[in-house]
Design an enzyme around this catalytic site. Structure first.
Site, PDB file in Angstrom:
ATOM      1  CB  CYS A   1      -0.906  -0.003   1.223  1.00 55.07           C
ATOM      2  SG  CYS A   1      -1.867   1.510   1.430  1.00 55.07           S
TER       3      CYS A   1
ATOM      4  CB  CYS B   1      -0.469   2.368   5.711  1.00 54.53           C
ATOM      5  SG  CYS B   1      -1.147   0.765   5.193  1.00 54.53           S
TER       6      CYS B   1
ATOM      7  CB  CYS C   1      -4.533  -1.105   2.082  1.00 47.92           C
ATOM      8  SG  CYS C   1      -3.412  -1.241   3.493  1.00 47.92           S
TER       9      CYS C   1
ATOM     10  CB  CYS D   1      -4.524   2.451   5.798  1.00 44.91           C
ATOM     11  SG  CYS D   1      -4.249   2.384   4.009  1.00 44.91           S
TER      12      CYS D   1
ATOM     13  CG  ASP E   1      21.451  -1.480 -12.626  1.00 43.72           C
ATOM     14  OD1 ASP E   1      21.755  -2.620 -13.019  1.00 43.72           O
ATOM     15  OD2 ASP E   1      20.985  -1.264 -11.483  1.00 43.72           O
TER      16      ASP E   1
END
Length: 418
Positions: free
Chosen positions: A197, A200, A214, A217, A337
């Site tokens: 999430c 949170c 979620c 929260c 990268d």
């Protein structure tokens, strides 16, 4: 142009001259250098060129060039549209696009994810289009959670109308910071960057797809008023009317791009009956999805820059009997990268003839070997075409998947095909 302050007019003219010189000498299309030179003369030029216009900004990790093209095409129903069609998606490119069409009231600008807050502030955009967020070029970009937070904060400081993909949790969280939003259920094939999430940090529950929420929260997927139906190749609008897409551009990702473009056009007052025919006319975007016939073999070019993009490209490959070339570079525009190669599942290529090319073909070869995918090494597409045709005369198609600079090099070999 005459309404601009004298210094801004001078900057725009000087920038156009630099861009023209760049094109004349074969150094590029001039989109970036023109903006760089203009900014030296007038640092506030982007804001000044934006005044009096209705601007839409389009940002995402994948698909922003295509979606920008689709939206710009749809908005031509309203008149001339200024847009950075060649993909120069930083302020220098935006300046060039706006300066090239000084009388266009409408503008659609593709924006690099990192630059969106800055460009939004400078242009005071009326519409912001957000599609997806996933890891990309981590050697230059911040973590995508931080990026989403910057988007959210920037949107909260404006009155921009957001058109956003409700199925991507990071995009949705950023879009929820806006004062007004239109939500599109555009899908999310790549989920590996959004299991937690963004509010949170709790683990998201994703069942049934595309729903997500979620448990910690209570944050949940916004209710979408537009949606893609991939099984029936259609888009459903807020009135629940179904629009058959029949796009020339392939795959689920382009159905999603089309749905977002239709929702954006609707925010401008353009109904689907008017926007959809314009979208259906587009067959390629800056070389993406273009097919070139060489020595009797149809070579199709696909761009993929990160794990999410490669996953989408795999989904539109021709049948397994059609060979595929994979090409990877690691220049500055690609990101130095290449560790992201290990996030891609190449096992889907088993049973297909695979060739590897590019500056980092050794990295790619090792990755394929780990996934037990046999491969052959090549230097040029023309070499592969000759070899395939000699050994399998019945093969008439070949797919090429390449990251950014590798794609541009291959495209240049064919005269920068569109």
């Amino acid at each position: 142009m005459s309404e601009l302050p004298l210094r801004a007019q001078l900057a725009a003219v000087v920038g156009k001259g630099a861009a023209s010189l760049s094109r004349a000498t074969g150094r590029g299309d001039g989109s970036v250098i023109g903006g760089k030179v203009a900014l030296k003369v007038e640092p506030d030029l982007l804001a000044q060129l934006s005044r009096g216009r209705r601007i839409a900004l389009v940002s995402a990790t994948n698909g922003k060039t295509t979606t920008t093209r689709l939206i710009a095409s749809a908005l031509q129903e309203l008149g001339p549209v200024a847009t950075n069609e060649h993909g120069a998606n930083m302020p220098t490119g935006h300046i060039t696009a706006l300066a090239n069409q000084p009388d266009a009231r409408e503008a659609v600008l593709e924006v690099d994810e990192k630059y969106l807050p800055r460009v939004l502030e400078a242009t005071n955009a009326a519409v912001v289009v957000l599609m997806n967020l996933s890891r990309d070029q981590m050697d230059r970009a911040s973590e995508i959670n931080l990026l989403a937070k910057k988007w959210r904060d920037a949107l909260g400081r404006t009155q921009a109308h957001v058109v956003a993909n409700a199925d991507d949790p990071l995009v949705a969280w950023a879009g929820l910071g806006a004062n007004y939003a239109t939500w599109v259920s555009a899908g999310q094939r790549w989920k590996e960057d959004s299991w937690c999430c963004p509010e949170c940090g709790g683990h998201l529950k994703r069942d049934p797809d595309p729903h997500w929420e979620c448990p910690e929260c209570g944050m949940r997927r916004p209710d979408a008023t537009w949606s893609v139906d991939n099984e029936n190749d259609s888009v459903v609008d807020p009135g629940e009317q179904r629009w058959p897409l029949r796009m020339s551009l392939p795959g689920d990702a382009n159905r999603a791009n089309a749905a977002i473009a239709m929702a954006t056009a609707a925010a401008y007052g353009i109904p689907a009956a008017q926007s959809l025919p314009r979208l259906q006319e587009i067959r390629s975007v800056a070389g993406r999805y273009t097919s070139v016939v060489t020595d009797g073999v149809e070579v199709r070019l696909l761009l993929a820059k990160n794990p999410a993009g490669w996953l989408e490209s795999f989904s539109v490959l021709d049948p397994p009997r059609v060979p595929v070339i994979l090409s990877v570079n690691a220049q500055i525009p690609d990101g130095k990268d290449t560790s992201w190669l290990w996030d891609v599942d190449y096992s889907v290529l088993r049973g297909r003839r695979v060739f590897v090319m590019g500056e980092r073909r050794t990295d790619l070869a090792l990755r394929l070997e780990t996934d037990e995918v046999p491969f052959e090494v090549a230097d040029r597409v023309s070499d592969v075409v000759a070899k395939v045709k000699a050994e399998s005369p019945d093969i008439t198609k070949l797919d090429v998947i390449a990251n950014y600079t590798a794609f541009q090099q291959i495209r240049a070999d064919y005269g920068r095909v569109e």
